[in-house]
Write a protein that holds these residues in place. Structure first.
Motif, PDB file in Angstrom:
ATOM      1  N   HIS A 162       0.941  -1.252   0.275  1.00 36.05           N
ATOM      2  CA  HIS A 162      -0.173  -0.071  -0.011  1.00 36.05           C
ATOM      3  C   HIS A 162       1.240   1.140  -0.021  1.00 36.05           C
ATOM      4  O   HIS A 162       0.252   2.017   0.688  1.00 36.05           O
ATOM      5  N   LEU A 163       1.722   1.333  -1.069  1.00 31.53           N
ATOM      6  CA  LEU A 163       2.742   1.903  -0.959  1.00 31.53           C
ATOM      7  C   LEU A 163       2.569   3.540  -2.280  1.00 31.53           C
ATOM      8  O   LEU A 163       3.494   3.676  -3.118  1.00 31.53           O
ATOM      9  N   GLU A 164       1.357   2.998  -2.858  1.00 30.22           N
ATOM     10  CA  GLU A 164       1.355   3.373  -4.197  1.00 30.22           C
ATOM     11  C   GLU A 164       0.711   5.162  -4.171  1.00 30.22           C
ATOM     12  O   GLU A 164       0.182   4.905  -2.976  1.00 30.22           O
ATOM     13  N   TYR A 165       1.103   5.482  -5.375  1.00 30.53           N
ATOM     14  CA  TYR A 165       0.284   7.191  -4.956  1.00 30.53           C
ATOM     15  C   TYR A 165      -0.635   7.410  -4.307  1.00 30.53           C
ATOM     16  O   TYR A 165      -1.372   8.514  -3.670  1.00 30.53           O
ATOM     17  N   GLU A 166      -1.198   6.354  -4.895  1.00 31.72           N
ATOM     18  CA  GLU A 166      -3.051   6.948  -4.146  1.00 31.72           C
ATOM     19  C   GLU A 166      -3.601   6.485  -3.291  1.00 31.72           C
ATOM     20  O   GLU A 166      -4.184   6.898  -2.436  1.00 31.72           O
ATOM     21  N   ASP A 167      -2.692   5.871  -2.425  1.00 37.34           N
ATOM     22  CA  ASP A 167      -2.556   5.060  -1.062  1.00 37.34           C
ATOM     23  C   ASP A 167      -1.667   6.098  -0.389  1.00 37.34           C
ATOM     24  O   ASP A 167      -2.173   6.411   0.509  1.00 37.34           O
ATOM     25  N   VAL A 168      -0.798   6.662  -0.500  1.00 43.18           N
ATOM     26  CA  VAL A 168      -0.047   7.876   0.184  1.00 43.18           C
ATOM     27  C   VAL A 168      -0.220   8.872   0.086  1.00 43.18           C
ATOM     28  O   VAL A 168      -0.014   9.511   1.083  1.00 43.18           O
ATOM     29  N   VAL A 169      -0.638   9.402  -1.199  1.00 44.88           N
ATOM     30  CA  VAL A 169      -0.819  11.264  -1.083  1.00 44.88           C
ATOM     31  C   VAL A 169      -2.697  11.532   0.209  1.00 44.88           C
ATOM     32  O   VAL A 169      -2.934  12.539   0.340  1.00 44.88           O
ATOM     33  N   GLN A 170      -3.327  10.487   0.027  1.00 46.35           N
ATOM     34  CA  GLN A 170      -4.469  10.614   1.404  1.00 46.35           C
ATOM     35  C   GLN A 170      -3.854  10.749   3.057  1.00 46.35           C
ATOM     36  O   GLN A 170      -4.632  11.501   3.221  1.00 46.35           O
ATOM     37  N   TRP A 171      -2.731  10.706   2.903  1.00 45.23           N
ATOM     38  CA  TRP A 171      -1.662  11.050   3.887  1.00 45.23           C
ATOM     39  C   TRP A 171      -1.501  12.577   4.336  1.00 45.23           C
ATOM     40  O   TRP A 171      -1.427  13.004   4.863  1.00 45.23           O
ATOM     41  N   ASN A 172      -0.881  12.708   2.487  1.00 45.65           N
ATOM     42  CA  ASN A 172      -0.690  13.738   2.681  1.00 45.65           C
ATOM     43  C   ASN A 172      -0.751  14.528   1.506  1.00 45.65           C
ATOM     44  O   ASN A 172       0.387  14.110   0.225  1.00 45.65           O
ATOM     45  N   PRO A 173      -1.472  15.180   1.058  1.00 47.77           N
ATOM     46  CA  PRO A 173      -1.902  14.983  -0.594  1.00 47.77           C
ATOM     47  C   PRO A 173      -1.054  16.945  -0.960  1.00 47.77           C
ATOM     48  O   PRO A 173      -1.263  16.599  -1.717  1.00 47.77           O
ATOM     49  N   ARG A 174       0.412  17.236  -0.019  1.00 46.09           N
ATOM     50  CA  ARG A 174       1.177  18.273  -0.915  1.00 46.09           C
ATOM     51  C   ARG A 174       2.736  17.466  -0.976  1.00 46.09           C
ATOM     52  O   ARG A 174       3.772  17.684  -1.343  1.00 46.09           O
ATOM     53  N   LEU A 175       2.720  16.249  -0.821  1.00 41.77           N
ATOM     54  CA  LEU A 175       3.528  15.200  -0.968  1.00 41.77           C
ATOM     55  C   LEU A 175       4.210  14.997  -2.747  1.00 41.77           C
ATOM     56  O   LEU A 175       3.462  15.049  -3.114  1.00 41.77           O
ATOM     57  N   ILE A 176       4.935  15.245  -2.372  1.00 37.99           N
ATOM     58  CA  ILE A 176       6.098  14.511  -3.860  1.00 37.99           C
ATOM     59  C   ILE A 176       6.340  13.611  -4.015  1.00 37.99           C
ATOM     60  O   ILE A 176       7.479  13.055  -3.058  1.00 37.99           O
ATOM     61  N   TYR A 177       5.546  12.659  -4.306  1.00 36.26           N
ATOM     62  CA  TYR A 177       5.632  11.066  -4.860  1.00 36.26           C
ATOM     63  C   TYR A 177       6.819  10.795  -5.957  1.00 36.26           C
ATOM     64  O   TYR A 177       6.888  11.034  -7.062  1.00 36.26           O
ATOM     65  N   ALA A 178       8.435  10.008  -5.689  1.00 37.04           N
ATOM     66  CA  ALA A 178       9.638   9.365  -6.897  1.00 37.04           C
ATOM     67  C   ALA A 178       9.523   8.539  -6.940  1.00 37.04           C
ATOM     68  O   ALA A 178       9.841   7.854  -6.025  1.00 37.04           O
ATOM     69  N   ASP A 179       9.194   8.145  -8.068  1.00 33.00           N
ATOM     70  CA  ASP A 179       9.234   6.822  -8.374  1.00 33.00           C
ATOM     71  C   ASP A 179      10.364   6.141  -9.118  1.00 33.00           C
ATOM     72  O   ASP A 179      10.720   6.621 -10.246  1.00 33.00           O
ATOM     73  N   VAL A 180      11.744   6.085  -8.404  1.00 36.77           N
ATOM     74  CA  VAL A 180      12.868   5.597  -9.428  1.00 36.77           C
ATOM     75  C   VAL A 180      13.549   4.070  -8.918  1.00 36.77           C
ATOM     76  O   VAL A 180      14.490   3.990  -9.179  1.00 36.77           O
ATOM     77  N   THR A 181      12.004   3.334  -9.583  1.00 33.48           N
ATOM     78  CA  THR A 181      12.415   2.109  -9.721  1.00 33.48           C
ATOM     79  C   THR A 181      12.995   1.371 -10.704  1.00 33.48           C
ATOM     80  O   THR A 181      13.183   2.136 -11.920  1.00 33.48           O
ATOM     81  N   GLY A 182      14.266   0.899 -11.338  1.00 36.37           N
ATOM     82  CA  GLY A 182      14.037   0.604 -12.387  1.00 36.37           C
ATOM     83  C   GLY A 182      13.941  -0.696 -12.861  1.00 36.37           C
ATOM     84  O   GLY A 182      14.641  -1.108 -13.827  1.00 36.37           O
ATOM     85  N   PHE A 183      12.981  -0.922 -12.324  1.00 34.76           N
ATOM     86  CA  PHE A 183      11.784  -1.833 -12.567  1.00 34.76           C
ATOM     87  C   PHE A 183      10.580  -1.374 -14.185  1.00 34.76           C
ATOM     88  O   PHE A 183      10.671   0.069 -13.240  1.00 34.76           O
ATOM     89  N   ARG A 184      10.215  -2.113 -14.939  1.00 36.52           N
ATOM     90  CA  ARG A 184       9.082  -1.623 -15.387  1.00 36.52           C
ATOM     91  C   ARG A 184       8.323  -1.808 -14.653  1.00 36.52           C
ATOM     92  O   ARG A 184       8.209  -2.009 -13.601  1.00 36.52           O
ATOM     93  N   ARG A 185       7.314  -1.392 -14.655  1.00 34.73           N
ATOM     94  CA  ARG A 185       5.815  -1.071 -14.686  1.00 34.73           C
ATOM     95  C   ARG A 185       5.226  -2.907 -13.818  1.00 34.73           C
ATOM     96  O   ARG A 185       4.523  -2.972 -12.908  1.00 34.73           O
ATOM     97  N   GLU A 186       5.672  -3.699 -14.151  1.00 32.97           N
ATOM     98  CA  GLU A 186       5.416  -5.540 -14.001  1.00 32.97           C
ATOM     99  C   GLU A 186       5.889  -5.847 -13.012  1.00 32.97           C
ATOM    100  O   GLU A 186       5.976  -6.955 -12.937  1.00 32.97           O
ATOM    101  N   GLY A 187       7.157  -5.522 -12.630  1.00 35.15           N
ATOM    102  CA  GLY A 187       8.360  -5.670 -11.673  1.00 35.15           C
ATOM    103  C   GLY A 187       9.212  -6.646 -12.097  1.00 35.15           C
ATOM    104  O   GLY A 187      10.236  -7.404 -10.975  1.00 35.15           O
ATOM    105  N   ALA A 188       9.758  -6.601 -13.221  1.00 34.89           N
ATOM    106  CA  ALA A 188      10.274  -7.705 -14.205  1.00 34.89           C
ATOM    107  C   ALA A 188      11.555  -6.974 -14.177  1.00 34.89           C
ATOM    108  O   ALA A 188      11.829  -6.054 -15.189  1.00 34.89           O
TER     109      ALA A 188
END
Length: 80
Positions: free
Chosen positions: A54-80
């Motif tokens: 439960h750490l996707e943007y939609e999950d955490v923005v509820q706790w903090n609407p002004r949050l800057i969410y940086a997705d820096v994963t080296g994996f594709r969206r599928e995770g492989a």
């Protein structure tokens, strides 16, 4: 004399670190508290794990609407 290089101290002053086992029972409450306080959240886990934790943007923005969410994963969206 300092044990670490002066330049390291300049770059890292006032920074804090924390290790949190996101699978542990109390981790979600700690994570929510940190996100409410933070300005930026850097997430580098694969997307399937992020969804499970439960750490996707939609999950955490509820706790903090002004949050800057940086997705820096080296994996594709599928995770492989």
């Amino acid at each position: 004399m300092a044990k670490d290089a002066y330049a390291w101290h300049l770059n890292n002053r006032n920074k804090r670190g924390l290790a949190l086992d996101l699978k542990s029972p109390g981790a979600a409450a700690v994570m929510e508290r940190l996100v409410r306080w933070a300005d930026v959240l850097i997430v580098n886990t694969p997307h399937p794990a992020r969804k499970k934790l439960h750490l996707e943007y939609e999950d955490v923005v509820q706790w903090n609407p002004r949050l800057i969410y940086a997705d820096v994963t080296g994996f594709r969206r599928e995770g492989a």
